[in-house]
Design a protein around this motif. Structure first.
Motif, PDB file in Angstrom:
ATOM      1  N   THR A 152       4.203   7.760   4.594  1.00 29.95           N
ATOM      2  CA  THR A 152       2.940   7.237   5.086  1.00 29.95           C
ATOM      3  C   THR A 152       3.053   5.760   5.435  1.00 29.95           C
ATOM      4  O   THR A 152       4.062   5.109   5.148  1.00 29.95           O
ATOM      5  N   THR A 153       2.013   5.244   6.067  1.00 27.01           N
ATOM      6  CA  THR A 153       1.874   3.817   6.321  1.00 27.01           C
ATOM      7  C   THR A 153       0.488   3.380   5.854  1.00 27.01           C
ATOM      8  O   THR A 153      -0.474   4.149   5.923  1.00 27.01           O
ATOM      9  N   ARG A 154       0.382   2.149   5.397  1.00 24.84           N
ATOM     10  CA  ARG A 154      -0.892   1.641   4.942  1.00 24.84           C
ATOM     11  C   ARG A 154      -0.875   0.119   4.948  1.00 24.84           C
ATOM     12  O   ARG A 154       0.188  -0.503   4.973  1.00 24.84           O
ATOM     13  N   THR A 155      -2.072  -0.466   4.932  1.00 26.10           N
ATOM     14  CA  THR A 155      -2.231  -1.903   4.866  1.00 26.10           C
ATOM     15  C   THR A 155      -2.884  -2.269   3.538  1.00 26.10           C
ATOM     16  O   THR A 155      -3.934  -1.728   3.183  1.00 26.10           O
ATOM     17  N   LEU A 156      -2.266  -3.176   2.816  1.00 29.21           N
ATOM     18  CA  LEU A 156      -2.790  -3.656   1.548  1.00 29.21           C
ATOM     19  C   LEU A 156      -3.436  -5.025   1.734  1.00 29.21           C
ATOM     20  O   LEU A 156      -2.920  -5.870   2.465  1.00 29.21           O
ATOM     21  N   GLU A 157      -4.561  -5.238   1.077  1.00 33.39           N
ATOM     22  CA  GLU A 157      -5.234  -6.529   1.079  1.00 33.39           C
ATOM     23  C   GLU A 157      -4.914  -7.251  -0.225  1.00 33.39           C
ATOM     24  O   GLU A 157      -5.243  -6.765  -1.306  1.00 33.39           O
ATOM     25  N   LEU A 158      -4.287  -8.418  -0.116  1.00 36.72           N
ATOM     26  CA  LEU A 158      -3.882  -9.194  -1.277  1.00 36.72           C
ATOM     27  C   LEU A 158      -4.681 -10.486  -1.364  1.00 36.72           C
ATOM     28  O   LEU A 158      -5.085 -11.059  -0.347  1.00 36.72           O
ATOM     29  N   TRP A 159      -4.884 -10.958  -2.586  1.00 35.61           N
ATOM     30  CA  TRP A 159      -5.628 -12.180  -2.847  1.00 35.61           C
ATOM     31  C   TRP A 159      -4.847 -13.098  -3.771  1.00 35.61           C
ATOM     32  O   TRP A 159      -4.182 -12.643  -4.701  1.00 35.61           O
ATOM     33  N   GLY A 160      -4.952 -14.394  -3.517  1.00 34.36           N
ATOM     34  CA  GLY A 160      -4.413 -15.376  -4.433  1.00 34.36           C
ATOM     35  C   GLY A 160      -5.393 -15.665  -5.550  1.00 34.36           C
ATOM     36  O   GLY A 160      -6.499 -15.119  -5.604  1.00 34.36           O
TER      37      GLY A 160
END
Length: 123
Positions: free
Chosen positions: A106-114
């Protein structure tokens, strides 16, 4: 795993300037869009500025003409140059990144935060 680390916050007088940095480190995906958000006490987190991998930008109306977002793709770092700072700009500033992860399945986009860096504008 990609991690985001912000720096550059501090105390500044009204009309002054600060430059925030956000460095992405680690591995596990391709970093695409990145941005800065802020949250003041009693308020919801809001978008300040975003920048694509191709350096296309957008800004909140409240900071247009005063703030500039930029990025260094070789170092996986974004910056926020803040000029003509106002007390209303005081907030915790957070770095955000969209990380594209592709596998055989699969492919996916992760949202990361500092973790955030604190900006205080006061006399």
């Amino acid at each position: 795993q990609v991690q985001l680390v912000e720096s550059g916050g501090g105390l500044v007088q009204p009309g002054g300037s600060l430059r925030l940095s956000c460095a992405a480190s680690g591995s596990g995906g391709e970093i695409n869009d990145m941005g800065w958000y802020r949250q003041a006490p009693g308020k919801e987190r809001e978008l300040v500025a975003r920048i694509t991998r191709q350096s296309r930008t957008n800004y909140a109306d409240s900071v247009k003409g005063r703030f500039t977002i930029s990025r260094d793709n070789l170092k996986n770092t974004i910056f926020l140059q803040m000029n003509s700072l106002k007390p209303e700009d005081s907030a915790m500033y957070y770095c955000n990144a969209a990380v594209f992860v592709a596998t055989i399945e699969t492919t996916r986009t992760l949202e990361l935060w500092g973790q955030g860096t604190l900006v205080t504008v006061a006399a």
